[in-house]
Write an enzyme that holds these catalytic residues in place. Sequence first.
Site: not given
Length: 360
Positions: A141, A191, A223, A247, A251
């Site tokens: 970001y 990852k 994942d 981020d 959720d």
Amino acid sequence: MNLNILTVPGDGIGVEVTTEAVRVLEHVCKKFNHNLRLSEALLGGVAIHKTGGPYPEETSKMALEADATLMGAVGLPEFDNWPPEKRPERGLLGIRKTLGVYANLRPVKSYPSLLDSSPLKNHLVDGVDMIIVRELTGGIYYGTPRGITGEGGEERGTNTMTYTRDEIARVTRMAFNLARNRRKKLTSVDKSNVLETSQLWRRVVCEVAPEFPDVELEHILVDNCAMQLILRPKQFDVVVMENMFGDILSDEGAVIAGSIGMLPSASIGGKKPSGAWVGLYEPVHGSAPDIAGQNKANPLGAIGSVAAMFEYSFGLMDEAKAVYKAMETVLNSGNTTADLKPKGTPATTVQVGEAVCAAI
Ligand code: NAD
């Protein structure tokens, strides 16, 4: 205690939930005899309207002067097609960077009265109690180069994911410290089978680990983590990850807690030029344009963020516990907003705020 708090309501339901969070903040300060000084600043779409940009200089100055900042949410549909550097969300990245709050703590907890609000089976959700620690001021970001260049078929979008050893080590230590005071298990998400940033991430996490011999460390690929959070969420205690992974994965916490409106967050780790710690507290959800201005938003994520502020910025545990307990009382009473109450007459945003104050 003197509490000098900046509020930044932002856009959409950010304004509505912040009003209720402030109602609770004022109530607790009165009840526990704290001297509260409140100020308010602009951020996001409302700041674009009033000042021409999403992150006014004045807001940055006020945030650095406050002991802690309580934020609502930013984002307005009218800016959806604007370039990223001009959009309301850039204000959010700006204030996080100004305050240097590199660790975003997102507690995900199941409430017995909300088990049926989760689409997951009760036995999977019952007893979930984890903290997702999202690195907040680095990664893709913020990384450069970034932008869109070229034309036609050669037009290219670029973002850069980059982390330094120090950025990884400090958020890892924060997560280990949290785990040390809980169930003593830390899961690091990466990852590393594909990304070099993740390879460095895993190496640094392993190097920090011997400082915390009492905490069990495990690594998981992002994942698989996405799947495990839904399959067996109870296995997690503290889970640490880089900015974008956090981020997205946090959720999933909304599925466990029953609604995204339930989730609070605390962004900590930053220091003012004076050396004092600063904290930024906000619900996880966005500005929810679909329900904005209708007195329907669930304010408990914002109210939980006030509890987190008492806990992390001021070490006022009794005050924090009083808020958490009152939230639970309100949930048990069934006096909840529509996101948690598919049948029957839901409570309004204001009614939930008032009920939490009454329960304290
Ligand atoms: P959102 O979180 O605003 O809404 C997603 C869904 O959840 C919507 O259906 C909404 O009605 C519901 N919801 C969210 N909060 C709720 C609450 N407190 N009570 C009841 N229901 C609630 O996410 P989105 O729709 O993807 O984004 C809307 C805007 O918010 C966009 O501009 C986005 O960029 C911005 N956003 C801001 C933040 C932030 O300020 N921290 C975070 C996420 C998204």
